[in-house]
Design a protein around this motif. Structure first.
Motif, PDB file in Angstrom:
ATOM      1  N   TRP A  60      38.276 -28.510  20.878  1.00 27.17           N
ATOM      2  CA  TRP A  60      38.028 -27.198  21.484  1.00 27.17           C
ATOM      3  C   TRP A  60      37.228 -26.292  20.553  1.00 27.17           C
ATOM      4  CZ3 TRP A  60      38.945 -26.152  26.425  1.00 27.17           C
ATOM      5  CH2 TRP A  60      39.882 -26.934  27.111  1.00 27.17           C
ATOM      6  N   LEU A  61      37.563 -26.361  19.279  1.00 35.53           N
ATOM      7  CA  LEU A  61      36.991 -25.428  18.311  1.00 35.53           C
ATOM      8  C   LEU A  61      35.476 -25.582  18.170  1.00 35.53           C
ATOM      9  CD1 LEU A  61      37.649 -23.235  16.222  1.00 35.53           C
ATOM     10  CD2 LEU A  61      37.972 -25.042  14.527  1.00 35.53           C
ATOM     11  N   ILE A  62      35.017 -26.818  18.010  1.00 34.01           N
ATOM     12  CA  ILE A  62      33.590 -27.052  17.781  1.00 34.01           C
ATOM     13  C   ILE A  62      32.736 -26.640  18.992  1.00 34.01           C
ATOM     14  CG2 ILE A  62      31.837 -28.822  17.364  1.00 34.01           C
ATOM     15  CD1 ILE A  62      33.894 -30.254  15.586  1.00 34.01           C
ATOM     16  N   PRO A  63      33.102 -27.062  20.223  1.00 33.26           N
ATOM     17  CA  PRO A  63      32.295 -26.618  21.371  1.00 33.26           C
ATOM     18  C   PRO A  63      32.264 -25.091  21.523  1.00 33.26           C
ATOM     19  CG  PRO A  63      33.691 -28.446  21.999  1.00 33.26           C
ATOM     20  CD  PRO A  63      34.136 -28.034  20.638  1.00 33.26           C
ATOM     21  N   MET A  64      33.424 -24.439  21.305  1.00 32.78           N
ATOM     22  CA  MET A  64      33.458 -22.982  21.425  1.00 32.78           C
ATOM     23  C   MET A  64      32.567 -22.321  20.378  1.00 32.78           C
ATOM     24  SD  MET A  64      35.332 -22.167  24.004  1.00 32.78           S
ATOM     25  CE  MET A  64      34.560 -23.604  24.749  1.00 32.78           C
ATOM     26  N   ALA A  65      32.579 -22.861  19.142  1.00 30.81           N
ATOM     27  CA  ALA A  65      31.742 -22.313  18.079  1.00 30.81           C
ATOM     28  C   ALA A  65      30.258 -22.487  18.412  1.00 30.81           C
ATOM     29  CB  ALA A  65      32.068 -22.985  16.750  1.00 30.81           C
ATOM     30  N   LEU A  66      29.912 -23.640  18.949  1.00 25.86           N
ATOM     31  CA  LEU A  66      28.517 -23.894  19.305  1.00 25.86           C
ATOM     32  C   LEU A  66      28.063 -22.980  20.445  1.00 25.86           C
ATOM     33  CD1 LEU A  66      28.411 -27.810  19.103  1.00 25.86           C
ATOM     34  CD2 LEU A  66      27.407 -26.156  17.492  1.00 25.86           C
ATOM     35  N   ILE A  67      28.932 -22.787  21.425  1.00 23.61           N
ATOM     36  CA  ILE A  67      28.591 -21.891  22.537  1.00 23.61           C
ATOM     37  C   ILE A  67      28.403 -20.459  22.021  1.00 23.61           C
ATOM     38  CG2 ILE A  67      29.470 -20.818  24.653  1.00 23.61           C
ATOM     39  CD1 ILE A  67      30.855 -23.513  25.266  1.00 23.61           C
ATOM     40  N   VAL A  71      24.951 -18.232  22.139  1.00 23.51           N
ATOM     41  CA  VAL A  71      24.888 -16.894  22.748  1.00 23.51           C
ATOM     42  C   VAL A  71      24.367 -15.877  21.730  1.00 23.51           C
ATOM     43  CG1 VAL A  71      26.262 -15.011  23.720  1.00 23.51           C
ATOM     44  CG2 VAL A  71      26.693 -17.369  24.440  1.00 23.51           C
ATOM     45  N   GLY A  72      24.833 -16.004  20.479  1.00 20.57           N
ATOM     46  CA  GLY A  72      24.381 -15.095  19.439  1.00 20.57           C
ATOM     47  C   GLY A  72      22.883 -15.188  19.190  1.00 20.57           C
ATOM     48  N   VAL A  73      22.365 -16.418  19.126  1.00 21.59           N
ATOM     49  CA  VAL A  73      20.928 -16.617  18.931  1.00 21.59           C
ATOM     50  C   VAL A  73      20.145 -16.049  20.114  1.00 21.59           C
ATOM     51  CG1 VAL A  73      19.097 -18.352  18.779  1.00 21.59           C
ATOM     52  CG2 VAL A  73      21.189 -18.628  17.439  1.00 21.59           C
ATOM     53  N   TRP A  74      20.642 -16.287  21.316  1.00 18.51           N
ATOM     54  CA  TRP A  74      19.970 -15.781  22.526  1.00 18.51           C
ATOM     55  C   TRP A  74      19.923 -14.255  22.515  1.00 18.51           C
ATOM     56  CZ3 TRP A  74      22.162 -13.025  26.767  1.00 18.51           C
ATOM     57  CH2 TRP A  74      21.287 -12.850  27.846  1.00 18.51           C
ATOM     58  N   LEU A  75      21.050 -13.627  22.147  1.00 17.67           N
ATOM     59  CA  LEU A  75      21.087 -12.158  22.096  1.00 17.67           C
ATOM     60  C   LEU A  75      20.141 -11.621  21.031  1.00 17.67           C
ATOM     61  CD1 LEU A  75      24.889 -11.345  22.507  1.00 17.67           C
ATOM     62  CD2 LEU A  75      23.052 -10.752  24.083  1.00 17.67           C
ATOM     63  N   ALA A  76      20.128 -12.283  19.877  1.00 15.85           N
ATOM     64  CA  ALA A  76      19.278 -11.820  18.774  1.00 15.85           C
ATOM     65  C   ALA A  76      17.801 -11.842  19.168  1.00 15.85           C
ATOM     66  CB  ALA A  76      19.506 -12.681  17.533  1.00 15.85           C
ATOM     67  N   ARG A  77      17.418 -12.838  19.968  1.00 18.70           N
ATOM     68  CA  ARG A  77      16.017 -12.941  20.391  1.00 18.70           C
ATOM     69  C   ARG A  77      15.708 -12.010  21.562  1.00 18.70           C
ATOM     70  NH1 ARG A  77      13.240 -17.240  18.380  1.00 18.70           N
ATOM     71  NH2 ARG A  77      14.398 -18.797  17.186  1.00 18.70           N
ATOM     72  N   PRO A  85      22.276   0.097  19.904  1.00 21.72           N
ATOM     73  CA  PRO A  85      23.519   0.869  20.009  1.00 21.72           C
ATOM     74  C   PRO A  85      24.498   0.286  21.019  1.00 21.72           C
ATOM     75  CG  PRO A  85      21.630   2.339  19.907  1.00 21.72           C
ATOM     76  CD  PRO A  85      21.090   0.944  20.048  1.00 21.72           C
ATOM     77  N   GLN A  86      23.992  -0.052  22.227  1.00 26.25           N
ATOM     78  CA  GLN A  86      24.902  -0.605  23.225  1.00 26.25           C
ATOM     79  C   GLN A  86      25.355  -2.013  22.872  1.00 26.25           C
ATOM     80  OE1 GLN A  86      21.883   0.848  23.864  1.00 26.25           O
ATOM     81  NE2 GLN A  86      20.907  -0.072  25.659  1.00 26.25           N
ATOM     82  N   LEU A  87      24.512  -2.782  22.159  1.00 26.88           N
ATOM     83  CA  LEU A  87      24.931  -4.111  21.717  1.00 26.88           C
ATOM     84  C   LEU A  87      26.083  -4.003  20.724  1.00 26.88           C
ATOM     85  CD1 LEU A  87      24.610  -7.188  21.560  1.00 26.88           C
ATOM     86  CD2 LEU A  87      22.914  -6.836  19.756  1.00 26.88           C
ATOM     87  N   VAL A  88      25.973  -3.068  19.787  1.00 24.68           N
ATOM     88  CA  VAL A  88      27.044  -2.866  18.808  1.00 24.68           C
ATOM     89  C   VAL A  88      28.347  -2.500  19.515  1.00 24.68           C
ATOM     90  CG1 VAL A  88      27.830  -1.388  16.922  1.00 24.68           C
ATOM     91  CG2 VAL A  88      25.488  -2.246  16.925  1.00 24.68           C
TER      92      VAL A  88
END
Length: 480
Positions: A60-67, A71-77, A85-88
Motif C-alpha cells: 500500500w505504501l509504495i503505490p500511495m507514495a508514487l501517486i 500529483v505533486g509533480v503535476w501541481l508544480a508544473r 496563495p490558494q495552493l498553500v
C-alpha cells in the motif's frame, strides 16, 4: 529495514536541514539553496520513516507514495505563481485532514490493543504503533488520549478553515466576512461542547465522542474563516500554516515520531511569528484576526470625489525619460499578467539610461508574504534594488515617477487619511507623495478587499489601463 539508531540520526539530520531551509528563505540570495535544503530534508525524512523498524504494508505504501509524488509533480508544473496563495491553503488542509484520520486510527488501535491485553493473546505480529501502545502505562495512555484530542481538534479546524481560505483566495467564495446569527457565541459554544465531549472521552466514553469533536471542530474552522474578510486573507494563510504545524506536532506525539514533533513545532512557531509580523504590517490585532474579527466594528468609508484620468504608454514613457528617480511598486496584478520579465526588461532599459530605479515591496503584496520578491528574483531583478516598505517609504516625496503595477490596497491612502475605511491604520506605501504616479491596471475595479482607492483620483495620478505585460512591453522601446 533500518535500525532505530539510524532512524533517530536521520531525524536529526532532516531537522537540521529544515532549520537551514527556514533560515535561508528569509534572504533572496539564499532562497534557492534553502529550497534544496528542504527538499533533501523531506526526502531523508520520508525514506527513514518508511524504512524504519517494524514498518510494513509496502504493497500500500509504495503505490500511495508514487501517486502522491505524481500529483505533486503535476501541481508544480501546472500551478502558476499567481495561484500559490490558494495552493498553500489547499496543502494546509491536507495536513489537517491527516491529523483527523490519524487521531481516529490511534484511538481504534488503542481500543484494539486493550482488547488483546484483556484476552492475554500474544502481541506478536502487531504494527510498530500497536506494539508501542501495548507497553504504555495507564498514565501514558491517558496522555495519548490528550494528544489524540488536541491533534484531531486542531487538524479539523485547519482542514475546513484552509478549504474556505482556498475558496476565498481563488475567488470561488466571496471575500466579504460572513457569520451565522450568533457569530462568536456559536464558535464559543461549539468549543465548549467539544471540551465537554473530550472530558467524556477521557472518562471512558467511546469513539463517538471523537467523531463529534471532529464535527464541531470542522464547523469552527469553517465559521471562523468565513468571518474573516478578504483583506486579512494573507494573515489567515500564515495562521493556518501555524495551525497545520501544531497539528503535525500533535500527530508526532501520538505516533512517538520525534521528526514530526520537531518539524511540526518549527512550522507552528514560524507560522505564528509570521502571522504576528503580518498583523503588525497591516495594523491588525492578532487575536482579533484569529478569532474571526472578534471585537471589530464596521465603519463607513468616506466618499471619493473626482474622476480617474487615463494616459497612454507614450505619456508614461515621456515622464520616465525626463525622470531621474523611479520607484516601481508591484502587486498581485503583475503576477496575474505574468509581467515580471517585462518589468525586468524595463528596469534594465531605465538603468542603462542612467535612471535610479528601485522597487518598493509591501509585506503582503501579492496575497502571500514574499510573493513579489520571488517573482522579481525569478525575473533576475538585482536584489539590491528591491526594498522593503520601511526602507523606501520616506523616499517617495523625492521621487519623480512611481509606477504601480496591479496594486490596490497596499497603496491606498485611505489607510492613513480615512478613519472609517476598513483598512484604516494599515501601513501602506505612500506613493501619492511622488511627483507623478502611473497606475497600470486592467480596469476601474476595486482591490481584493473590495474598497475603492482614492489614489486613482488624485491630481498627480494617471491610469494606464490594459494588461500589465502588454503595457510594459510597449513602454520598453520608448525609453531613450
Amino acid at each position: 529495514m533500518l535500525s532505530q539508531e539510524f532512524v533517530s540520526a536521520a531525524a536529526i539530520a532532516a531537522s537540521v536541514l529544515f532549520i537551514l531551509s527556514l533560515g535561508g528563505l528569509s534572504n533572496q540570495e539564499k532562497a534557492k539553496r534553502a529550497v534544496w535544503y528542504g527538499i533533501v530534508g523531506m526526502a531523508v525524512a520520508i525514506l527513514s520513516t518508511a524504512l524504519g523498524p517494524r514498518i510494513g504494508g509496502f504493497g500500500w505504501l509504495i503505490p500511495m507514495a508514487l501517486i502522491g509524488a505524481a500529483v505533486g509533480v503535476w501541481l508544480a508544473r501546472k500551478v502558476e505563481m499567481t495561484e500559490m496563495p490558494q495552493l498553500v491553503a489547499a496543502l494546509h488542509s491536507f495536513v489537517g485532514l491527516a491529523a483527523v484520520f490519524i487521531g481516529w486510527n490511534a484511538d481504534m488501535e488503542r481500543t484494539r490493543v486493550a482488547a488483546i491485553k484483556a484476552t492475554g493473546v500474544s502481541f506478536d505480529g502487531l504494527s510498530a504503533f500497536a506494539t508501542t501502545l501495548a507497553h504504555k502505562t495507564p498514565a501514558e495512555l491517558t496522555f495519548l488520549q490528550v494528544e489524540v484530542v488536541l491533534g484531531l481538534f486542531i487538524g479539523a479546524v485547519t482542514f475546513t478553515g484552509s478549504v474556505v481560505a482556498f475558496g476565498k483566495l481563488a475567488g470561488k467564495i466571496g471575500g466579504k466576512p460572513h457569520k451565522l446569527a450568533g457569530g462568536h457565541w456559536l464558535n464559543g459554544g461549539a468549543a465548549l461542547l467539544a471540551l465537554i465531549l473530550a472530558i467524556a472521552y477521557f472518562n471512558g466514553a467511546g469513539f463517538w465522542t471523537l467523531f463529534l469533536i471532529a464535527a464541531l471542530a470542522f464547523f469552527i474552522g469553517w465559521h471562523l474563516i468565513m468571518g474573516i474578510g478578504g483583506a486579512d486573507m494573507p494573515v489567515v494563510v500564515s495562521m493556518l500554516n501555524s495551525y497545520s504545524g501544531w497539528a503535525a506536532a500533535a500527530i508526532g506525539f501520538t505516533l512517538s515520531n520525534d521528526l514530526l514533533i520537531v518539524t511540526g513545532a518549527l512550522v507552528g512557531s514560524s507560522g505564528a511569528i509570521l502571522s504576528y509580523i503580518m498583523c503588525k504590517a497591516m495594523n491588525r490585532n492578532f487575536v482579533s484576526v484569529i478569532l474571526g474579527g472578534f471585537g471589530t466594528t464596521q465603519s463607513e468609508a468616506a466618499e471619493i470625489e473626482g474622476e480617474q484620468v487615463a494616459i497612454d504608454t507614450g505619456g508614461v514613457a515621456s515622464a520616465l525619460n525626463d525622470a531621474e528617480n523611479v520607484i516601481i511598486v508591484p502587486g498581485y496584478g503583475m503576477a496575474v499578467a505574468q509581467a515580471q520579465n517585462a518589468v525586468s526588461d524595463l528596469v534594465r532599459k531605465l538603468r542603462s539610461a542612467g535612471k535610479n530605479v528601485r522597487f518598493g515591496i509591501h509585506p503582503v503584496a501579492g496575497r502571500l508574504p514574499g510573493h513579489m520578491n520571488v517573482l522579481l528574483a525569478e525575473a533576475r531583478v538585482p536584489y539590491d534594488i528591491v526594498m522593503e516598505m520601511d526602507e523606501i517609504n520616506d523616499d517617495f516625496a523625492e521621487t519623480d515617477v512611481v509606477i504601480v503595477i496591479g496594486s490596490n490596497d497596499i497603496v491606498n491612502p485611505a489607510a492613513q487619511e480615512d478613519p472609517g475605511s476598513p483598512i484604516a491604520g494599515m501601513p501602506v506605501l505612500k506613493v501619492w507623495e511622488a511627483k507623478q504616479v502611473f497606475v497600470c491596471k486592467r480596469g476601474q475595479g476595486t482591490g481584493y478587499s473590495g474598497i475603492e482607492n482614492p489614489l486613482f483620483f488624485k491630481e498627480n495620478t494617471r491610469m494606464l489601463y490594459g494588461d500589465a505585460r502588454a503595457s510594459i512591453d510597449a513602454l520598453v522601446p520608448m525609453i531613450d
